[in-house]
Design a protein around this motif. Structure first.
Motif, PDB file in Angstrom:
ATOM      1  N   ARG A 201       0.840  -1.206   0.000  1.00 46.93           N
ATOM      2  CA  ARG A 201       0.000   0.000   0.000  1.00 46.93           C
ATOM      3  C   ARG A 201       0.870   1.250   0.000  1.00 46.93           C
ATOM      4  NH1 ARG A 201      -1.258   4.427   0.730  1.00 46.93           N
ATOM      5  NH2 ARG A 201      -3.086   5.335   1.752  1.00 46.93           N
ATOM      6  N   GLN A 205       4.025   3.817  -6.805  1.00 43.51           N
ATOM      7  CA  GLN A 205       3.598   3.220  -8.058  1.00 43.51           C
ATOM      8  C   GLN A 205       3.843   4.210  -9.197  1.00 43.51           C
ATOM      9  OE1 GLN A 205       2.468   0.118  -8.368  1.00 43.51           O
ATOM     10  NE2 GLN A 205       2.622  -0.230  -6.151  1.00 43.51           N
ATOM     11  N   PRO A 207       3.091   6.407 -12.201  1.00 44.30           N
ATOM     12  CA  PRO A 207       1.805   6.846 -12.741  1.00 44.30           C
ATOM     13  C   PRO A 207       1.610   6.383 -14.177  1.00 44.30           C
ATOM     14  CG  PRO A 207       3.355   8.679 -12.663  1.00 44.30           C
ATOM     15  CD  PRO A 207       4.005   7.529 -11.960  1.00 44.30           C
ATOM     16  N   LYS A 208       0.386   5.990 -14.501  1.00 48.77           N
ATOM     17  CA  LYS A 208       0.060   5.619 -15.871  1.00 48.77           C
ATOM     18  C   LYS A 208      -0.198   6.889 -16.663  1.00 48.77           C
ATOM     19  CE  LYS A 208      -3.373   3.208 -18.689  1.00 48.77           C
ATOM     20  NZ  LYS A 208      -4.533   2.310 -18.702  1.00 48.77           N
ATOM     21  N   ASP A 519      -8.982   2.240 -15.556  1.00 45.85           N
ATOM     22  CA  ASP A 519      -9.627   1.775 -14.332  1.00 45.85           C
ATOM     23  C   ASP A 519      -9.125   2.472 -13.082  1.00 45.85           C
ATOM     24  OD1 ASP A 519     -11.206  -0.111 -15.713  1.00 45.85           O
ATOM     25  OD2 ASP A 519      -9.517  -1.486 -15.793  1.00 45.85           O
ATOM     26  N   GLU A 520      -7.864   2.889 -13.071  1.00 42.56           N
ATOM     27  CA  GLU A 520      -7.297   3.521 -11.886  1.00 42.56           C
ATOM     28  C   GLU A 520      -7.881   4.897 -11.615  1.00 42.56           C
ATOM     29  OE1 GLU A 520      -4.520   0.410 -13.338  1.00 42.56           O
ATOM     30  OE2 GLU A 520      -5.630   2.067 -14.264  1.00 42.56           O
ATOM     31  N   GLU A 521      -8.751   5.375 -12.486  1.00 47.74           N
ATOM     32  CA  GLU A 521      -9.398   6.662 -12.244  1.00 47.74           C
ATOM     33  C   GLU A 521     -10.733   6.497 -11.525  1.00 47.74           C
ATOM     34  OE1 GLU A 521      -9.270   8.792 -15.984  1.00 47.74           O
ATOM     35  OE2 GLU A 521      -7.296   9.585 -15.457  1.00 47.74           O
ATOM     36  N   ILE A 523     -11.675   6.153  -7.774  1.00 45.89           N
ATOM     37  CA  ILE A 523     -11.047   6.380  -6.475  1.00 45.89           C
ATOM     38  C   ILE A 523     -11.996   5.883  -5.386  1.00 45.89           C
ATOM     39  CG2 ILE A 523      -9.940   8.085  -4.986  1.00 45.89           C
ATOM     40  CD1 ILE A 523      -8.725   7.773  -7.824  1.00 45.89           C
ATOM     41  N   ALA A 527      -8.383   1.994  -3.289  1.00 49.01           N
ATOM     42  CA  ALA A 527      -7.429   2.710  -4.141  1.00 49.01           C
ATOM     43  C   ALA A 527      -7.679   4.194  -3.933  1.00 49.01           C
ATOM     44  CB  ALA A 527      -7.604   2.322  -5.610  1.00 49.01           C
ATOM     45  N   SER A 530      -5.503   8.605  -7.219  1.00 51.82           N
ATOM     46  CA  SER A 530      -5.281   8.361  -8.633  1.00 51.82           C
ATOM     47  C   SER A 530      -3.779   8.210  -8.877  1.00 51.82           C
ATOM     48  CB  SER A 530      -5.844   9.512  -9.474  1.00 51.82           C
ATOM     49  OG  SER A 530      -5.164  10.722  -9.184  1.00 51.82           O
ATOM     50  N   PRO A 531      -3.372   7.532  -9.965  1.00 50.89           N
ATOM     51  CA  PRO A 531      -1.942   7.272 -10.178  1.00 50.89           C
ATOM     52  C   PRO A 531      -1.077   8.521 -10.145  1.00 50.89           C
ATOM     53  CG  PRO A 531      -3.252   5.937 -11.662  1.00 50.89           C
ATOM     54  CD  PRO A 531      -4.214   6.861 -10.974  1.00 50.89           C
ATOM     55  N   VAL A 640     -16.130   0.979 -15.306  1.00 50.38           N
ATOM     56  CA  VAL A 640     -15.263   0.203 -14.425  1.00 50.38           C
ATOM     57  C   VAL A 640     -16.015  -1.044 -13.995  1.00 50.38           C
ATOM     58  CG1 VAL A 640     -13.959   0.161 -12.272  1.00 50.38           C
ATOM     59  CG2 VAL A 640     -14.143   2.292 -13.570  1.00 50.38           C
TER      60      VAL A 640
END
Length: 644
Positions: A201, A205, A207-208, A519-521, A523, A527, A530-531, A640
Motif C-alpha cells: 500500500r 507506483q 503513474p500511468k 480503471d485507476e481513475e 477512487i 485505491a 489516482s496514479p 469500471v
C-alpha cells in the motif's frame, strides 16, 4: 515550554479521555509515497491531561528538502541528523497503544506509515483523531480551520509556525479546547480506525500516462484501429501480455482492464470463453478479434483526435431523483441521460447565481452574504443555520428545503454555528435536546418556517465569511486567483454518525464520454489516490470523507470528477438522512459553498457533486441523485467493472 505543568483540562468522561500521542511532521513535499519526513515531534498526554513524554528531532531524508521557504529546513541544517529508521523504534514506542492526534491527521499518518514501511516496520497506530475534522464538527466562528487561526481563536500561543515541536505544543492547546467544545455540544469524537496495511500500500507506483486521444468509438468490421480506441485483452496470449500492452500504448491506444459499452474492441483467442470480459463484451455488443488480427492492425493505427484542455464539455447528470417518482424503478447508468445546464429555465432545479471571476491579483474569494440581504423580506433566514429534529424523513427533508428557500443553511448535526432549532413530530425526544436547552438556542415548531415575517432576525450569528448555500442541482464557479496556480479543491461529505452501516465516498474521473479513461481513475477506499495523485480520498472520521481534487494537474482527458457515496448492505440513504456537502479551497480553508442533500428514500448509492470543465473554468454542481443499485452497478455505468 513544557506541558507538564499546564492544566490540560480534558473532559472527564470516557468519550473524551484517551491516551494521546500528538504528532507533527515537516516534509519535503505533499505526496507521502514520494516525499520524505524532514522533522518529527511527538508529545504524549495521558487521560488525566498530564504530559507523559516529548520527543523531537530533525531527520536526514537523503533527498532535496523541498520548499525551504515554508519549513526553513535546508540541506545543510539537516546534514548529520539521524535517518528515520534510526529513530523509528523510539517513535513507535511513543505511538503504541495511543490515539495519534494531528491537524489534518491523514497527512501525518500517511507520511509516518510510508517512513515505517521504508524502515521495514509497522506503524503501531490503531486509531487516529484529526483536530481539523473535529473542528469541522464543532464549527467555531473562524474564517478558516488553519492551525494558526484556531490557535488564535482558542487563545493558544504560537511561537514558531512550521516548527514541528512548537506546532505539536500548539496542537495540544487546540485539542484541549476542541474537546471542551465537543463535550459541550455532546459530539462524538471522529476517531478513525487504522488497521495494519500491507506494505505494498505504501510502495510508490509509477503513474500511468493518460491516453492523449479521444475515443473514436468501436472498431468497424474490416476497419483500422484508431488512436484513442479503448482496448481490452482477456485469456491466454501467444505474446507476453506486457508486450501487447506496451506496443498498443506506444501506438496511441487506450488499454483498459475491463469491458464496458464504450470498449472499442476485445482481444481474445477464446471468443467463446467464460471470462468476465468475454461475457460483458457479448452483452454489450463489443467487437471481438483474435491476437493475430490485433497484431496486424497494430501495424497501421490511424491518427486520432487529441483531447483539448479548453474545449467545453457536455454536462450530464442522472435522471430525476427516484425519491420523487411514483414508484422506484432500476435507474440507467448515470451517463446516459443528458440534461441542460441548471442555469437554463428548463433545468429540474433552479441554480444559485454563478460567482463572478476574481479581479487580477486577488486571493481566492469566499462568497459573502451581502449586508443588506441579511434579514431581507425574501430571505429572512439569511445568516441562520437551522437544525431540524424529528418528523418522518419526507417531512424533515421538506423542512430543510424550506430553510434553504428562506436563505438559511440546513445543519445536520448540533454545532457551534447552529442558530435555531425546528422541532417536528417527536423532535423533543431527540437526545440532543438537553444540550440545546442548556445552550439556550431558540426552539421553534414547524409553523415557524411558514411565517417568514415572524422570524427573529436578531438570533443570527454574523460571521465575516459565509459559504454560498446551494440547493440540489445548484452550480457555482470555482474561483481561481489570477497569476497563481489554482488551489486544490476539497469536497467534504458528512452525515449523522451511523451505528449499523458504513458509508463510502468515491470519485470517478470522466472523459467526454462520461467514462473513466482507465480503471485507476476510480477512487475508493481500496485505491484512495489516482496514479498521478491529482484526486485523493481522505478520511476525517466515521461520518466524514473528503475528495481532494488538484484541478490544475488534471489531464486534458478529464472533463468531470464525480463524487458519489455508497452504502454496503441493505441500509438506504433514506435511513441515513441528510448528507452535507462543503467545498473549500485547501484542506483547512473556509467552505465557499455548502449544500444539504436529503431527497433519498430507497437508494443505496448517491451522486453527491460534480466538478466539471466549462470552457476554461471549473464549476461545482451539487447533484443529490440516488440509485437503488449498489456501487458495482454505478461503477460499471462509468466503465469500471469492479469484479475484474
Amino acid at each position: 515550554m513544557s506541558l507538564a505543568s499546564a492544566s490540560f483540562d480534558v473532559p472527564a468522561t470516557d468519550h473524551y479521555a484517551h491516551d494521546w500521542a500528538l504528532v507533527d511532521v515537516e516534509t519535503s513535499g505533499l505526496v507521502a509515497r514520494r516525499d520524505r519526513v524532514l522533522s518529527v515531534a511527538v508529545v504524549t498526554i495521558g487521560p488525566d491531561g498530564e504530559q507523559t513524554g516529548e520527543f523531537s528531532t530533525l531527520l536526514d531524508p537523503g533527498c532535496d528538502p523541498g520548499p525551504v521557504h515554508v519549513h526553513g529546513l535546508t540541506a545543510e541544517r539537516l546534514r548529520g541528523s539521524p535517518t528515520f529508521d534510526q529513530v523509528a523504534g523510539r517513535i513507535g514506542a511513543m505511538l503504541q497503544d495511543r490515539v495519534l492526534v494531528a491537524h489534518n491527521a491523514q497527512f501525518d499518518y500517511d507520511f509516518l506509515a510510508h517512513e515505517f514501511a521504508r524502515a521495514r516496520m509497522w506503524l503501531p497506530v490503531s486509531q487516529r483523531l484529526c483536530t481539523l475534522a473535529l473542528n469541522r464538527q464543532v464549527d467555531p466562528p473562524t474564517d478558516d480551520m488553519k492551525l494558526g487561526t484556531l490557535a488564535a481563536h482558542y487563545g493558544v500561543p504560537q511561537q514558531h509556525a512550521h516548527d514541528a515541536l512548537d506546532d505539536t505544543r500548539v496542537l495540544a492547546g487546540i485539542l484541549r479546547a476542541s474537546l471542551r467544545q465537543a463535550a459541550r455540544l455532546d459530539l462524538p469524537l471522529p476517531l478513525v480506525a487504522c488497521p495494519p496495511r500491507a506494505e505494498s500500500r505504501f510502495t510508490p507506483q509509477p503513474p500511468k500516462t493518460p491516453c492523449a486521444y479521444r475515443n473514436p468509438g468501436r472498431l468497424a468490421p474490416g476497419g483500422p484501429l484508431r488512436q484513442g480506441m479503448k482496448i481490452a485483452i482477456t485469456g491466454d496470449t501467444a505474446h507476453a501480455r506486457a508486450e501487447l500492452v506496451g506496443r498498443a500504448v506506444a501506438a496511441g491506444l487506450n488499454m483498459m482492464a475491463s469491458v464496458s459499452r464504450h470498449t472499442s474492441v476485445l482481444v481474445t483467442n477464446e471468443p467463446t470463453g467464460d471470462s468476465t470480459k468475454a461475457r460483458r463484451a457479448l452483452a454489450e455488443g463489443v467487437p471481438v478479434i483474435d491476437e493475430h488480427t490485433f497484431l496486424r492492425l497494430l501495424a497501421d493505427v490511424r491518427t486520432g483526435t487529441a483531447h483539448e484542455a479548453t474545449a467545453e464539455a457536455a454536462v450530464t447528470i442522472g435522471p430525476p431523483d427516484a425519491a420523487t417518482a411514483p414508484a422506484p424503478t432500476p435507474a440507467p447508468a448515470p451517463a446516459q441521460v443528458p440534461v441542460t445546464e441548471p442555469e437554463s429555465t428548463t433545468a429540474p432545479v433552479p441554480a444559485e447565481p454563478v460567482l463572478p471571476s476574481p479581479s487580477p491579483g486577488a486571493a481566492v474569494p469566499v462568497p459573502r452574504q451581502p449586508a443588506d440581504s441579511v434579514g431581507s423580506l425574501d430571505k429572512p433566514l439569511a445568516g441562520h443555520r437551522v437544525l431540524v429534529l424529528g418528523g418522518v424523513h419526507a417531512d424533515a427533508a421538506a423542512a430543510r428545503t424550506r430553510v434553504v428557500e428562506l436563505g438559511g443553511s440546513a445543519a445536520i448535526n448540533l454545532s457551534a454555528s447552529v442558530t435555531d432549532v425546528v422541532l417536528l413530530a417527536r423532535g423533543e425526544e431527540d437526545r440532543r435536546m438537553s444540550r440545546i436547552t442548556a445552550l439556550e438556542l431558540p426552539v421553534h415548531d414547524g409553523h415557524w418556517l411558514t411565517a417568514p415575517a415572524s422570524i427573529d432576525r436578531g438570533t443570527a450569528a454574523v460571521r465575516a465569511q459565509k459559504p454560498q448555500v446551494l440547493p440540489r442541482g445548484g452550480v457555482t464557479d470555482l474561483p481561481v486567483p489570477h497569476g497563481r496556480p489554482a488551489p486544490d479543491w476539497y469536497i467534504t461529505a458528512s452525515w449523522a454518525p451511523q451505528t449499523d452501516c458504513e458509508i463510502d465516498v468515491v470519485a470517478f474521473l470522466l472523459d467526454e464520454d462520461e467514462q473513466v479513461t482507465f480503471d485507476e481513475e476510480f477512487i475508493f477506499y481500496g485505491a484512495p489516490e489516482s496514479p498521478a495523485g491529482t484526486v485523493r480520498l481522505l478520511t476525517g472520521g466515521p461520518a466524514e470523507q473528503t475528495i481532494a481534487v488538484d484541478v490544475a494537474s488534471l489531464p486534458p482527458a478529464t472533463r468531470k470528477v464525480v463524487v458519489a457515496a455508497a452504502i454496503d448492505g441493505v441500509t438506504t440513504f433514506g435511513t441515513v438522512g441528510a448528507i452535507q456537502i462543503g467545498a473549500a479551497a485547501g484542506n483547512s480553508g473556509a467552505p465557499i459553498a455548502r449544500a444539504t442533500l436529503d431527497a433519498a428514500t430507497t437508494e443505496r448509492t448517491m451522486l453527491l457533486a460534480e466538478i466539471y470543465r466549462r470552457g476554461p473554468l471549473w464549476r461545482l454542481r451539487t447533484v443529490g441523485q440516488g440509485y437503488d443499485h449498489g456501487l458495482d452497478a454505478l461503477a460499471r455505468g462509468y466503465g469500471v467493472d469492479v469484479s475484474d
